[in-house]
Design a protein around this motif. Structure first.
Motif, mmCIF file in Angstrom:
data_model
loop_
_atom_site.group_PDB
_atom_site.id
_atom_site.type_symbol
_atom_site.label_atom_id
_atom_site.label_comp_id
_atom_site.label_asym_id
_atom_site.label_seq_id
_atom_site.Cartn_x
_atom_site.Cartn_y
_atom_site.Cartn_z
ATOM 1 N N TRP A 237 48.699 136.037 -2.707
ATOM 2 C CA TRP A 237 48.116 136.231 -1.384
ATOM 3 C C TRP A 237 46.835 137.059 -1.363
ATOM 4 N N PRO A 238 46.719 138.175 -2.106
ATOM 5 C CA PRO A 238 45.541 139.012 -1.942
ATOM 6 C C PRO A 238 44.221 138.305 -2.193
ATOM 7 N N ASN B 36 59.711 136.818 3.287
ATOM 8 C CA ASN B 36 59.005 137.449 4.402
ATOM 9 C C ASN B 36 58.066 138.558 3.932
ATOM 10 N N GLU B 37 58.436 139.243 2.856
ATOM 11 C CA GLU B 37 57.589 140.333 2.370
ATOM 12 C C GLU B 37 56.250 139.795 1.877
ATOM 13 N N ALA B 38 56.288 138.672 1.165
ATOM 14 C CA ALA B 38 55.043 138.057 0.701
ATOM 15 C C ALA B 38 54.211 137.555 1.872
ATOM 16 N N THR B 39 54.873 137.013 2.888
ATOM 17 C CA THR B 39 54.155 136.535 4.070
ATOM 18 C C THR B 39 53.470 137.696 4.784
ATOM 19 N N LEU B 40 54.196 138.805 4.942
ATOM 20 C CA LEU B 40 53.627 139.974 5.616
ATOM 21 C C LEU B 40 52.455 140.544 4.834
ATOM 22 N N THR B 41 52.624 140.742 3.530
ATOM 23 C CA THR B 41 51.540 141.337 2.754
ATOM 24 C C THR B 41 50.368 140.374 2.613
ATOM 25 N N GLY B 42 50.639 139.069 2.629
ATOM 26 C CA GLY B 42 49.532 138.120 2.617
ATOM 27 C C GLY B 42 48.648 138.278 3.831
ATOM 28 N N CYS B 43 49.273 138.462 4.987
ATOM 29 C CA CYS B 43 48.526 138.672 6.228
ATOM 30 C C CYS B 43 47.801 140.014 6.229
ATOM 31 N N LEU B 44 48.511 141.083 5.891
ATOM 32 C CA LEU B 44 47.945 142.425 6.042
ATOM 33 C C LEU B 44 47.052 142.835 4.880
ATOM 34 N N ASP B 45 47.220 142.216 3.709
ATOM 35 C CA ASP B 45 46.240 142.442 2.651
ATOM 36 C C ASP B 45 44.854 142.046 3.143
ATOM 37 N N GLU B 46 44.813 140.981 3.930
ATOM 38 C CA GLU B 46 43.533 140.528 4.468
ATOM 39 C C GLU B 46 43.093 141.377 5.653
ATOM 40 N N GLN B 47 43.990 141.557 6.635
ATOM 41 C CA GLN B 47 43.573 142.150 7.905
ATOM 42 C C GLN B 47 43.448 143.671 7.868
ATOM 43 N N ILE B 48 44.158 144.344 6.959
ATOM 44 C CA ILE B 48 44.058 145.807 6.874
ATOM 45 C C ILE B 48 43.473 146.244 5.536
ATOM 46 N N ALA B 49 44.143 145.885 4.432
ATOM 47 C CA ALA B 49 43.719 146.404 3.128
ATOM 48 C C ALA B 49 42.302 145.977 2.773
ATOM 49 N N SER B 50 41.988 144.708 2.959
ATOM 50 C CA SER B 50 40.651 144.239 2.599
ATOM 51 C C SER B 50 39.592 144.726 3.577
ATOM 52 N N LEU B 51 39.990 144.981 4.811
ATOM 53 C CA LEU B 51 39.031 145.489 5.796
ATOM 54 C C LEU B 51 38.575 146.899 5.438
ATOM 55 N N TYR B 52 39.530 147.781 5.158
ATOM 56 C CA TYR B 52 39.178 149.178 4.893
ATOM 57 C C TYR B 52 38.859 149.429 3.428
ATOM 58 N N GLY B 53 39.485 148.662 2.533
ATOM 59 C CA GLY B 53 39.241 148.870 1.117
ATOM 60 C C GLY B 53 39.412 150.331 0.744
ATOM 61 N N THR B 54 38.445 150.866 0.030
ATOM 62 C CA THR B 54 38.475 152.287 -0.337
ATOM 63 C C THR B 54 37.356 153.064 0.356
ATOM 64 N N ASN B 55 36.753 152.456 1.372
ATOM 65 C CA ASN B 55 35.581 153.068 2.009
ATOM 66 C C ASN B 55 35.913 154.308 2.829
#
Length: 526
Positions: free
Chosen positions: A19-20, A215-234
Motif C-alpha cells: 500500500w505505501p 482491515n489493517e492493511a486497508t486502513l494503513t493503505g488509506c492513511l499512509d497516503e492521507q496522513i503519513a505521506s502528507l506530513y512525512g518528516t517535515n
C-alpha cells in the motif's frame, strides 16, 4: 493457527507492504527508510508517532543521553510510538532514531515547552483544518476533489517558514466515508468518479477486527497516503496536534430518515482510534486534566479531550465534538458531560494562564446547514438558512451546551474570550455579541483557521450555501468566511493576540504559495 500464519494467509503481510507505494512522500532526510514522524512535546515529555517503509525490530530513540525503546503499535512492525518523560522544561534536545547502533537518519532538534510557572513572553501557533483526502483525486472532468498532496505540502512549507512553536490541525485528517457513500451511490458517473478516487483503497469488512486482519492493511493503505505521506518528516522539529472530527470516524455527519451517522458505530469508532494510535500522538498527561475523562487512559494520555500549556502565558483546550455525541433531545450533547465540566473549570481558572483558547472540532458563530452543528439552521426552499422548515433529527440540547460553553468563555474577567475552529472549509473571523437570549458585554472572538486540502468540496457547491451567521446569533464579521485554502498564524504575547490569515486558490498558481502573504491581519486585546 498462530498469529504469523493468520497474517500470511489473510494477505495482511503482502497487502500492507504494497500500500505505501500509493503516495509515499520522498524522504531524502532518512534515505527513504522513515515514512513519517509526528512529534508532540510539553514541559517535561516528548512523544513521537513514527512509521517506517518496511517492518522494523526494536528501534530506539536517543534523546540527549537517554535511550527510549519503541512500542510497536501495528501487527507487522512498521508503526512505533516513543515516549520520553522526565525531561527539562524549555530545553532543546537532539533526537535520533536508531537500530542496533545504526542511525536511520541524521539527528534532529525538538524542544520541550516552558515550565508551567515560567512567565513566557510569547508563543507562535500555526492552525489549519481539513488537511485529509486522497492524492490524485481528480474526477473525469479533471476537477480536483482534493488538492494534490504536493500542493498541500507546499502550503505547509510556506506555513513552516514562520517557525511556529506548535502546529494544530483541526479535524478531518482523512476523507473516506463508508455508509454514506455506499447508501448514496448516485448515477453511474458519480460511482465511476468515486471508484476513480477511492477505489485504490479497497474495502473494509466490518465483521473482522481492525487489527490483525485485512482491515489493517486497508486502513494503513488509506492513511499512509492521507496522513503519513502528507506530513512525512517535515514536522519533526515542530510539535503537531491533530484533532478529530466527523470524517476521522470515516463518515460525514448526516441525520436523515435513512441514516444517522453519529455517535459513531463501534467499527468506525475503532477506525478513528486506530488512526490516532498509529499515526499521530494522543494528548500528553496534564495535572489539570483528570485521567478519568472520556477517551483518557490511566496514565493520563487522552484521545478526545486535550490541553496544552505554554508556561503561564497560554492554555489551549481542544475537544472532539463527534465521538461522544448524544441524541437525547433537550439534554443531548456534543461534548461528554464530565468533560464539559472540566472545560468549564479550566475556563473559570483565570489565575493559571494569561490567555486561554478554545479549539473545538465544530465551529461557533457560523452554520452551513449541516445536521451535526450546534445550530438548528437548515437550508430553506428559498435558498437561505433558516428555522422555518426544521432540520431533521437536530437535537435542541446541542445548542443548550453551546450556550453553556459560550457563556463560560464570555464570563472571563481578565482574558480575551476566543475560539478557533475549522470544519466549514472556510477562512474568516468575527465577534459573537449575542447568542439566543445571551448578550455578551465581553463578546467572543471566533476564528475559522482555514482548510488545507479542499478542492471542489466547498459547502456552497455541495450544500448550495456557504458559511452563514445562524438565525439566533449576532456576529460582527471582521472577515466573512471565504472558501479558500489557507491557514492562520497566531502570535500570542502578554497583552495581545496577533492573527494573520493566509488564503490561496489554484487559479492563483502554485508559485504564489511560496510567497503567500496574509489577506487579513488583526490584533485582539482585552
Amino acid at each position: 493457527m498462530n498469529r504469523r500464519k493468520f497474517i500470511r494467509d489473510s494477505g495482511l503481510l503482502t497487502s500492507s507492504l504494497a500500500w505505501p507505494s500509493l503516495a509515499r512522500a520522498a524522504d531524502n532526510w532518512s534515505g527513504g527508510q522513515i515514512q513519517h514522524i509526528i512529534p508532540l512535546a510539553n514541559h517535561d515529555s516528548i512523544t513521537l508517532k513514527v512509521s517506517f517503509v518496511e517492518p522494523q525490530r526494536n528501534p530506539i530513540l536517543r534523546i540527549g543521553s537517554g535511550v527510549i525503546e519503541g512500542v510497536q503499535t501495528d501487527t507487522l512492525g512498521r508503526f512505533w510510538s516513543f515516549i520520553a518523560s522526565g525531561l527539562e522544561s524549555g530545553q532543546q534536545y537532539e533526537l535520533s532514531l536508531q537500530q542496533q547502533g545504526s542511525r536511520y537518519a541524521e539527528s534532529w532538534p525538538l524542544s520541550t515547552s516552558p515550565s508551567l510557572d515560567t512567565e513566557a513572553e510569547n508563543v507562535r501557533l500555526l492552525i489549519f483544518s481539513c488537511a485529509g483526502g486522497p492524492d490524485n483525486a481528480q474526477t473525469d472532468t479533471g476537477a480536483w476533489r482534493y488538492l494534490p498532496l504536493s500542493t498541500r505540502q507546499r502550503l505547509f512549507t510556506r506555513a513552516l517558514t514562520y517557525a511556529p512553536d506548535l502546529a494544530i490541525g483541526i479535524g478531518d485528517q482523512v476523507y473516506w466515508d463508508q455508509n454514506i457513500a455506499r447508501r448514496w451511490r448516485g448515477d453511474a458517473r458519480a460511482q465511476a468518479n468515486r471508484e476513480r478516487i477511492w477505489g485504490k483503497y479497497g474495502s473494509f469488512d466490518e465483521d473482522l477486527p481492525v487489527y490483525g486482519s485485512p482491515n489493517e492493511a486497508t486502513l494503513t493503505g488509506c492513511l499512509d497516503e492521507q496522513i503519513a505521506s502528507l506530513y512525512g518528516t517535515n514536522f519533526r522539529s515542530t510539535p503537531l496536534i491533530l484533532t478529530q472530527d466527523d470524517h476521522d470516524y470515516f463518515e460525514n455527519d448526516e441525520g436523515t430518515d435513512d441514516i444517522i451517522t453519529f455517535p459513531p458505530r463501534n467499527f468506525t469508532s475503532q477506525l478513528g482510534r486506530a488512526s490516532q494510535q498509529l499515526y499521530f500522538p494522543e494528548y500528553l498527561p496534564d495535572l489539570n486534566r483528570p485521567v478519568h475523562l472520556a477517551g483518557s487512559a490511566r496514565n493520563g494520555f487522552s484521545e478526545s479531550y486535550g490541553s496544552y500549556r505554554w508556561g503561564s502565558l497560554l492554555e489551549l483546550l481542544l475537544y472532539d465534538c463527534r465521538r461522544f455525541i448524544t441524541l437525547a433531545g433537550p439534554t443531548a450533547v456534543f461534548v461528554e458531560e464530565q468533560s464539559e465540566r472540566w472545560i468549564a473549570s479550566r475556563t473559570a481558572d483565570e489565575n493559571s494562564t494569561r490567555h486561554l483558547i478554545h479549539i473545538p472540532s465544530t465551529p461557533f458563530g457560523w452554520s452551513a446547514g449541516k445536521w451535526g452543528e450546534w445550530y438548528p439552521d437548515f437550508l430553506q426552499p428559498g435558498g437561505q438558512l433558516g428555522i422555518e422548515n426544521p432540520k431533521p433529527y437536530w437535537q435542541s440540547g446541542w445548542f443548550q451546551q453551546h450556550q453553556r460553553i459560550l457563556s463560560g468563555i464570555a464570563n472571563q474577567d481578565e482574558r480575551i474570550p476566543i475560539i478557533v475552529s475549522g470544519d466549514l472549509h472556510a477562512i474568516g473571523s468575527g465577534v459573537i455579541t449575542r447568542s439566543g437570549t445571551l448578550n455578551f458585554e465581553n463578546p467572543v472572538h471566533s476564528i475559522l483557521a482555514g482548510p488545507i486540502s479542499t478542492g471542489t468540496g466547498w459547502p456552497s457547491g455541495v450544500r448550495g450555501i456557504g458559511a452563514q451567521v445562524p438565525t439566533d446569533l449576532t456576529v460582527e464579521e471582521r472577515v466573512h468566511p471565504i472558501e479558500n485554502n489557507g491557514f492562520s498564524i497566531f502570535d500570542i504575547n502578554t497583552d495581545t493576540i496577533e492573527v494573520r490569515q493566509f488564503a490561496w486558490l489554484p487559479q492563483q498558481g502554485l508559485d504564489a504559495i511560496d510567497n503567500l502573504e496574509p489577506f487579513s491581519s488583526f490584533s485582539i486585546s482585552r
